[in-house]
Design an enzyme around this catalytic site. Structure first.
Site, PDB file in Angstrom:
ATOM      1  N   GLU A 154       0.854  -1.187   0.000  1.00  0.00           N
ATOM      2  CA  GLU A 154       0.000   0.000   0.000  1.00  0.00           C
ATOM      3  C   GLU A 154       0.891   1.238   0.000  1.00  0.00           C
ATOM      4  OE1 GLU A 154      -3.498  -0.190   2.111  1.00  0.00           O
ATOM      5  OE2 GLU A 154      -3.745   1.967   2.335  1.00  0.00           O
ATOM      6  N   GLU A 278     -10.822   4.530   9.061  1.00  0.00           N
ATOM      7  CA  GLU A 278     -11.046   4.194   7.648  1.00  0.00           C
ATOM      8  C   GLU A 278     -11.719   2.835   7.477  1.00  0.00           C
ATOM      9  OE1 GLU A 278      -7.133   4.911   5.824  1.00  0.00           O
ATOM     10  OE2 GLU A 278      -7.743   6.983   5.498  1.00  0.00           O
ATOM     11  N   ASP A 350      -2.906  14.264   7.217  1.00  0.00           N
ATOM     12  CA  ASP A 350      -2.426  13.010   6.634  1.00  0.00           C
ATOM     13  C   ASP A 350      -1.215  13.178   5.735  1.00  0.00           C
ATOM     14  OD1 ASP A 350      -2.159  10.447   5.795  1.00  0.00           O
ATOM     15  OD2 ASP A 350      -3.975  10.364   4.598  1.00  0.00           O
ATOM     16  N   GLU A 378       3.920   9.122  -0.574  1.00  0.00           N
ATOM     17  CA  GLU A 378       2.533   9.042  -1.020  1.00  0.00           C
ATOM     18  C   GLU A 378       2.040  10.372  -1.574  1.00  0.00           C
ATOM     19  OE1 GLU A 378      -0.237   7.814   2.031  1.00  0.00           O
ATOM     20  OE2 GLU A 378      -1.977   8.246   0.776  1.00  0.00           O
ATOM     21  N   TRP A 535     -13.129  14.011   1.968  1.00  0.00           N
ATOM     22  CA  TRP A 535     -12.267  13.276   1.052  1.00  0.00           C
ATOM     23  C   TRP A 535     -12.108  14.042  -0.255  1.00  0.00           C
ATOM     24  CZ3 TRP A 535     -13.729   7.328   1.691  1.00  0.00           C
ATOM     25  CH2 TRP A 535     -13.245   6.900   2.943  1.00  0.00           C
TER      26      TRP A 535
END
Ligand code: BDP
Length: 692
Positions: A154, A278, A350, A378, A535
């Protein structure tokens, strides 16, 4: 010599600028440290050092404190202050002859000392008159692999997982030992093998045997193995009706499972837990709390001195997302068992390109907290963009929380200086995969390296780390590199590269304006019907005809109130809020006057343009160093810089053209014009599945 990056910073190249000059080695040959020194010596000079019983002139003595040769030095007082991992490296004179001593209380300390000595040799520093004393900032320096049991990773951008679960335990990839050595060389002493989005399978007997096999390879390098667990495991694997942490059968199940693990792996480290986050299961599914859940697991681990790292990455919808972790955890301060550490991402949202530190640091005064940093990029261009992250982490670790008065920095409130921590810890989400060079981008290795070095010594400067890494990783017969002679242009490229990515992605406190899901390119316009508002990028940038940014002041979400004074007052006022966080805390008019004298709109345009221009400079810097850089690594970095350059333009055009529809102002004429049409950019859809 052909180079493909597989040897990381441990090339022990014969061409390295050795100031070496040891004649012999003595001490305790049973130590891994002793072995590792001899191994490196063989690589550097073709032959190990002759082993002698007593150190002679220009000799090297490697031993723990209990060895007679060390006892004879009468350093016991000083050694006692080092703890189990600290070490001394000293030049002593015995009968007038210089001898270099590497010693520590425990074997692991000697190993770290030996790697320090090797670093001195690899980076061409002087070996005479050494007086080195080191004690780590954090006791547990741990990598978090987000590796799934099916081999995907991931947010991994360097190929599949290095853990070959389907071959284990029978087949041990040679990479496991290389991995352990690389980590030990930078002081990393623990690893979580699997994704925080964990499946219950990791706790089956079959997987425990596989974990045991990995533990056996990394153990000689003093690395402890941990795993991420799924909170619902007792229900799924144990056939219990639920996983309620207050149900006696559930508690018993965990105790038995933990006992089973420790029977196989007596030095097992413990569990990392992502719960009620999540969509993952957790204690709140049964009306219980984070404390109930964490304490139940802590109790099972306690007899073995195992640890629970319970993550605070939670954001149930309701309020400003930046406030949610604090709101959910602050009430549990002081209510966790001694072997629970709360693992907190560096920022409140995040892993954005830049965030202010999470307000939980310092606010929880009776609970040990550990920072979680993300080494994998990421939100920083994956393995395509060159972004050296030490400066970002330095910014976080050095940030003053003021929670215990001036000087209570994030590193100090998490390393036991203010909040008693039975074990102080710091985690980094690994960027490692099965790619030949481990990290996809050759410069991604520098982030793995930097995480280890900062976890060992949070005071190290980014520049020191970059110099060490460059000198060890590059350099050849054509150009010998020392910490002093690393090319200044490449060094400054590294040191500025995080800011550069911020400039062309999300300057001035902008955040989360990424494309849906894969988090690579820009999509500030993204709208997915029915998606949770937080989101979607619009939630974060709030662009309108009036202005831009998230109002987190007292007149807005009041997230500022979660910080200590005077920070909360500083953040609350645009005049005192650092400009790098301006749009994080404020919604401001397009004509707001910045410190530079420019309007907010113009400043944004200049930031994006600076980002683009600087990446172009990186291409020039790289190309003009071609003559001495080995061919394969040169080419691979060169081609990624091309991608980065194109991406930077993509970001600049997308964001400026989109925000321009609100600001209604021209892009300053001194700035390079957009080369894309907004409508075309809106159609870009990358096929980048995130492995989940
Ligand atoms: C986010 C990632 C997601 C992770 C999550 C986490 O997008 O893949 O599972 O964090 O940290 O950044 O749990």
């Amino acid at each position: 010599m052909a180079e493909n990056g597989s040897q990381l910073w441990l090339r022990f190249d014969k061409a390295a600028p050795l100031t070496a000059g040891f004649n012999s080695i003595s001490g305790d040959p049973a130590l891994k440290a002793f072995d590792e020194f001899q191994r490196a010596c063989r690589l550097m000079t073709s032959a190990p050092l002759p082993v002698v019983n007593q150190a002679g002139a220009n000799g090297l003595l490697i031993a723990t404190a209990s060895h007679p040769a060390i006892r004879a030095l009468k350093w016991s007082k000083e050694l006692r202050s080092l703890g189990p991992e600290g070490y001394l490296i000293r030049t002593v004179r015995l009968k007038g002859k210089p001898i270099t001593v590497v010693t520590a209380n425990q074997p692991q300390g000697v190993l770290y000392g030996v790697y320090h000595l090797l670093r001195i040799m690899q980076t061409g520093q002087s070996l005479s008159d050494l007086t080195i004393r080191e004690v780590p900032t954090y006791q547990l320096r741990i990598l978090n692999h987000w590796d799934n049991l099916n081999g995907t990773v991931e947010r991994g951008y360097a190929g599949h997982s290095i853990w070959k679960w389907n071959e284990l335990p029978a087949v041990l990839s040679p990479r496991y030992e290389d991995y352990a050595r690389a980590n030990a060389s930078i002081g990393i002493n623990a690893t979580v093998l699997n994704n925080v989005n964990a499946t219950p399978d990791i706790l089956t007997a079959e997987y425990i045997r596989k974990i045991k096999a990995i533990a056996a390879v990394v153990r000689p390098f003093h690395i402890k193995v941990f795993i991420s667990i799924n909170f619902a495991s007792p229900r799924v694997l144990g056939n219990l009706p639920d996983a309620d942490p207050l149900r006696p059968e559930v508690r018993r199940w965990w105790k038995q499972k933990v006992a089973e693990i420790y029977r196989e792996i007596p030095d097992f480290g413990g569990f990392l837990v992502k719960a009620n986050s999540e969509g993952l299961p957790g204690p709140m599914d049964y009306g219980r709390t984070h404390a109930d859940g964490a304490n139940m697991i802590a109790e099972a681990l306690e007899p073995y001195k195992g640890i629970v790292m319970w993550r605070a990455f939670v954001y149930e919808p309701g309020d400003d997302r930046a406030k949610l972790a604090y709101r959910e955890f602050i009430g549990f301060d002081g209510r966790f068992h001694d072997n629970v550490i709360i693992q907190v991402k560096n920022g409140p949202i995040d892993f954005q390109p830049r965030e202010p530190f999470s307000p939980l640091f310092g606010a929880m005064k009776k609970t040990p907290l550990m920072p979680e940093l993300q080494i994998t990029q990421e939100y920083l261009g994956h393995s395509n963009h060159l972004a050296f992250l030490a400066p970002m982490w330095e910014e976080v670790l050095d940030a003053d929380t003021y929670a215990f008065g001036e000087g209570s920095t994030v590193s100090k409130v998490t390393n036991g200086s203010f909040v008693p921590a039975p074990v102080s810890a710091i985690a980094g989400v690994a960027n490692i995969g099965e790619d030949v060079n481990w990290t996809g981008h050759h410069f991604g290795q520098a982030n793995w390296y930097a995480f280890g070095r900062l976890a060992w010594n949070a005071q190290l400067s980014s520049e020191t780390i970059a110099r060490e890494w460059l000198a060890m990783t590059f350099g050849s017969d054509k150009k010998k590199l020392t910490v002093e002679t690393v090319p200044e242009d490449i060094l400054s490229m590294m040191l500025g590269s995080h800011q550069t990515v911020v400039d062309y992605m999300m300057p001035l406190g902008l955040h989360h304006i990424f494309a849906w899901d894969h988090h690579y390119g820009p999509e500030p316009w993204c709208d997915i019907p029915g998606a949770r508002p937080d989101w979607l990028p619009r939630y974060y940038h709030n662009a309108s005809k009036e202005g831009l940014g998230f109002n987190r002041t007292a007149s807005g979400s009041n997230a500022v109130a979660q910080y200590s004074s005077p920070l909360k007052e500083w953040f609350d006022d645009p005049a005192t809020c650092p400009e790098k966080y301006l749009l994080w805390f404020h919604h401001l008019p397009w004509n707001y006057r910045m410190k530079s004298g420019r309007t907010l709109w113009d400043e944004l345009c200049f930031s994006y343009d600076r980002g683009v221009q600087t990446v172009r400079d990186y291409q020039k810097i790289w190309d003009r160093n071609e003559s001495w850089i080995d061919a394969q690594r040169f080419r691979e970095v060169q081609s990624r810089l091309k991608i980065q350059s194109k991406d930077a333009v993509w970001w600049k055009d997308a964001i400026l053209l989109y925000f321009q529809t609100y600001s209604q102002q021209p892009i300053p004429y001194s700035i390079e014009r957009p080369v894309h049409e907004l409508d075309d950019l809106k159609k870009v859809k990358l096929d980048m599945k995130h492995h989940n």
